[in-house]
Motif scaffolding. Structure first.
Motif, PDB file in Angstrom:
ATOM      1  N   LEU A 148       0.843  -1.191   0.000  1.00  0.00           N
ATOM      2  CA  LEU A 148       0.000   0.000   0.000  1.00  0.00           C
ATOM      3  C   LEU A 148       0.882   1.246   0.000  1.00  0.00           C
ATOM      4  CD1 LEU A 148      -2.598  -1.335   2.521  1.00  0.00           C
ATOM      5  CD2 LEU A 148      -3.163  -0.485   0.232  1.00  0.00           C
ATOM      6  N   PRO A 149       0.447   2.310  -0.658  1.00  0.00           N
ATOM      7  CA  PRO A 149       1.294   3.505  -0.779  1.00  0.00           C
ATOM      8  C   PRO A 149       1.787   4.063   0.552  1.00  0.00           C
ATOM      9  CG  PRO A 149      -0.580   3.664  -2.264  1.00  0.00           C
ATOM     10  CD  PRO A 149      -0.804   2.446  -1.432  1.00  0.00           C
ATOM     11  N   VAL A 150       0.956   3.996   1.587  1.00  0.00           N
ATOM     12  CA  VAL A 150       1.326   4.618   2.860  1.00  0.00           C
ATOM     13  C   VAL A 150       2.345   3.784   3.634  1.00  0.00           C
ATOM     14  CG1 VAL A 150      -0.361   3.609   4.468  1.00  0.00           C
ATOM     15  CG2 VAL A 150       0.301   6.030   4.692  1.00  0.00           C
ATOM     16  N   GLU A 151       2.556   2.546   3.236  1.00  0.00           N
ATOM     17  CA  GLU A 151       3.497   1.703   3.981  1.00  0.00           C
ATOM     18  C   GLU A 151       4.911   2.263   3.999  1.00  0.00           C
ATOM     19  OE1 GLU A 151       3.154  -2.665   4.199  1.00  0.00           O
ATOM     20  OE2 GLU A 151       1.674  -2.463   2.602  1.00  0.00           O
ATOM     21  N   GLN A 152       5.259   3.058   3.007  1.00  0.00           N
ATOM     22  CA  GLN A 152       6.604   3.633   2.997  1.00  0.00           C
ATOM     23  C   GLN A 152       6.763   4.746   4.027  1.00  0.00           C
ATOM     24  OE1 GLN A 152       7.544   6.187  -0.507  1.00  0.00           O
ATOM     25  NE2 GLN A 152       5.393   5.842  -1.094  1.00  0.00           N
ATOM     26  N   TYR A 153       5.657   5.185   4.626  1.00  0.00           N
ATOM     27  CA  TYR A 153       5.711   6.289   5.588  1.00  0.00           C
ATOM     28  C   TYR A 153       5.441   5.853   7.029  1.00  0.00           C
ATOM     29  CZ  TYR A 153       5.413   9.037   1.310  1.00  0.00           C
ATOM     30  OH  TYR A 153       5.652   9.579   0.071  1.00  0.00           O
TER      31      TYR A 153
ATOM     32  N   SER B 169       5.181  -6.666   3.208  1.00  0.00           N
ATOM     33  CA  SER B 169       3.866  -6.096   2.933  1.00  0.00           C
ATOM     34  C   SER B 169       2.828  -6.591   3.931  1.00  0.00           C
ATOM     35  CB  SER B 169       3.430  -6.481   1.523  1.00  0.00           C
ATOM     36  OG  SER B 169       2.075  -6.139   1.300  1.00  0.00           O
ATOM     37  N   GLU B 170       1.911  -5.696   4.297  1.00  0.00           N
ATOM     38  CA  GLU B 170       0.806  -6.065   5.177  1.00  0.00           C
ATOM     39  C   GLU B 170      -0.443  -6.460   4.385  1.00  0.00           C
ATOM     40  OE1 GLU B 170       0.681  -6.536   8.428  1.00  0.00           O
ATOM     41  OE2 GLU B 170       2.822  -6.125   8.530  1.00  0.00           O
ATOM     42  N   VAL B 171      -0.393  -6.351   3.066  1.00  0.00           N
ATOM     43  CA  VAL B 171      -1.573  -6.654   2.252  1.00  0.00           C
ATOM     44  C   VAL B 171      -2.100  -8.072   2.487  1.00  0.00           C
ATOM     45  CG1 VAL B 171      -2.414  -6.912  -0.129  1.00  0.00           C
ATOM     46  CG2 VAL B 171      -1.046  -4.913   0.508  1.00  0.00           C
ATOM     47  N   PRO B 172      -1.232  -9.101   2.614  1.00  0.00           N
ATOM     48  CA  PRO B 172      -1.765 -10.450   2.819  1.00  0.00           C
ATOM     49  C   PRO B 172      -2.600 -10.619   4.087  1.00  0.00           C
ATOM     50  CG  PRO B 172       0.522 -10.560   2.096  1.00  0.00           C
ATOM     51  CD  PRO B 172       0.234  -9.114   2.411  1.00  0.00           C
ATOM     52  N   ARG B 173      -2.512  -9.690   5.040  1.00  0.00           N
ATOM     53  CA  ARG B 173      -3.268  -9.797   6.287  1.00  0.00           C
ATOM     54  C   ARG B 173      -4.372  -8.756   6.417  1.00  0.00           C
ATOM     55  NH1 ARG B 173       1.682 -11.452   6.632  1.00  0.00           N
ATOM     56  NH2 ARG B 173       2.357  -9.370   6.098  1.00  0.00           N
TER      57      ARG B 173
ATOM     58  N   GLU C 195      -0.424   6.851   9.925  1.00  0.00           N
ATOM     59  CA  GLU C 195      -1.312   5.865  10.529  1.00  0.00           C
ATOM     60  C   GLU C 195      -2.778   6.253  10.316  1.00  0.00           C
ATOM     61  OE1 GLU C 195      -0.089   3.213  11.442  1.00  0.00           O
ATOM     62  OE2 GLU C 195       1.888   3.493  12.351  1.00  0.00           O
ATOM     63  N   GLN C 196      -3.068   7.548  10.392  1.00  0.00           N
ATOM     64  CA  GLN C 196      -4.442   7.996  10.135  1.00  0.00           C
ATOM     65  C   GLN C 196      -4.867   7.679   8.710  1.00  0.00           C
ATOM     66  OE1 GLN C 196      -5.990  11.862  11.767  1.00  0.00           O
ATOM     67  NE2 GLN C 196      -3.816  12.199  12.077  1.00  0.00           N
ATOM     68  N   ILE C 197      -3.965   7.944   7.776  1.00  0.00           N
ATOM     69  CA  ILE C 197      -4.274   7.652   6.372  1.00  0.00           C
ATOM     70  C   ILE C 197      -4.527   6.156   6.203  1.00  0.00           C
ATOM     71  CG2 ILE C 197      -3.264   7.546   4.047  1.00  0.00           C
ATOM     72  CD1 ILE C 197      -1.847  10.223   4.722  1.00  0.00           C
ATOM     73  N   ASN C 198      -3.719   5.349   6.860  1.00  0.00           N
ATOM     74  CA  ASN C 198      -3.864   3.903   6.772  1.00  0.00           C
ATOM     75  C   ASN C 198      -5.219   3.445   7.294  1.00  0.00           C
ATOM     76  OD1 ASN C 198      -2.724   1.412   6.051  1.00  0.00           O
ATOM     77  ND2 ASN C 198      -2.084   1.004   8.150  1.00  0.00           N
TER      78      ASN C 198
END
Length: 301
Positions: free
Chosen positions: A63-68, A110-114, A181-184
């Motif tokens: 996800l785009p926000v994971e880099q932040y 990546s957190e996408v799988p969960r 975290e808010q964006i996430n």
């Protein structure tokens, strides 16, 4: 936001913030960062490049926000360095409090799988909708050691930890970007209510009905109260989770959900780029300091 959405949101984000918290469904740990800025209100619905087929390997998606925001592995490293620094202060005040053992085996990918509930058939075959069991060492410390302290000593430990956090963060907020975290969180909520995702939920629900399961959405399946009656997954839960994954793949639910989720994130990232860049730089400085602290502390890595 429904109670079901909230519970699956904790699943998606609690692990991202704090790593594993024990068996059963995870709970988000409090973020010690300063008060977060308010996100810009963007009423427009973003376009999303929805894949035509289900992704074959979710671990390749980020996800785009994971880099932040910090990964669970990053958080574990920062947390351990904080306790190492706090240990000197605690000892100087005459309080006996052992430095908590480091968390190990924390995720960095990546957190996408969960994020969208069960997605791996092998994991579902063992755990259903439950979290994989974790060792005592990998649960968030400390608990018992703090409970055994007097009120005055607990205050000393907390004060020393706050000082240690400040040593690592300087003038910036400690830990992960609060706006990130808010964006996430917000993107998950927005995506879950998006017409494209709710249509995919309906298709998934129809698939599940054909297989003999009556759930309006995968959120409802995840939050079925029957699962919480047992500390581990029983056969009915495992069978349901496996059908859930099969229907997600047949309807491309995760591909659609991810694409819409990512689009909402990108929309907010563009509105808060300067703040996120600032926070990312701060995170990297904190992690750099944390690694130096741990390198000087035998047995902390």
């Amino acid at each position: 936001m429904s109670a079901g959405s909230a519970a699956l949101l904790v699943t998606a984000l609690g692990a991202l913030l704090a790593g594993c918290s024990g068996s059963g469904h995870p709970a988000a740990a409090p973020n010690p960062a300063a008060a977060a800025p308010t996100l810009a209100d963007i009423p427009a619905t973003p376009s999303a490049a929805v894949p035509s087929t289900a992704p074959s390997d979710l671990s390749t998606l980020r996800l785009p926000v994971e880099q932040y925001i910090l990964t669970p592995a990053d958080n574990a490293q920062l947390n351990q360095a904080t306790w190492v620094l706090a240990g000197d202060c605690i000892q100087q005040h005459g309080v006996t409090f052992p430095t908590p053992a480091p968390l190990t085996h924390q995720r960095s990918g990546s957190e996408v799988p969960r994020r969208y509930g069960p997605a791996d058939p092998a994991v579902a075959a063992k755990d259903g909708y439950h979290n994989p069991a974790v060792t005592e060492q990998d649960k968030m410390p400390p608990t018992d050691s703090m409970a055994s302290l007097s009120a005055a000593d607990r205050a000393t430990v907390n004060r020393c930890r706050a000082i240690a956090q400040k040593q690592l963060s300087g003038d910036a907020a400690y830990g992960s970007s609060s706006i990130g975290e808010q964006i996430n969180s917000r993107s998950y909520i927005k995506a879950t209510a998006d017409d494209r995702v709710t249509a995919a939920f309906a298709a998934w629900s129809g698939c599940m009905k054909t297989a003999g399961y009556a759930y309006a959405s995968p959120i409802d399946a995840y939050n079925d109260p029957h699962w919480s009656a047992s500390p581990t997954a029983e056969q009915q839960e495992i069978a349901t989770a496996q059908a859930d994954i099969t229907c997600k793949r047949r309807t491309n639910l995760i591909g659609i959900w991810y694409a819409v989720d990512a689009a909402y994130q990108q929309q907010q990232i563009e509105a808060h780029q300067a703040e996120l860049d600032r926070d990312r730089a701060s995170e990297q400085r904190q992690l750099g300091k944390a690694r130096k602290v741990l390198a000087r502390s035998p047995g902390s890595n």
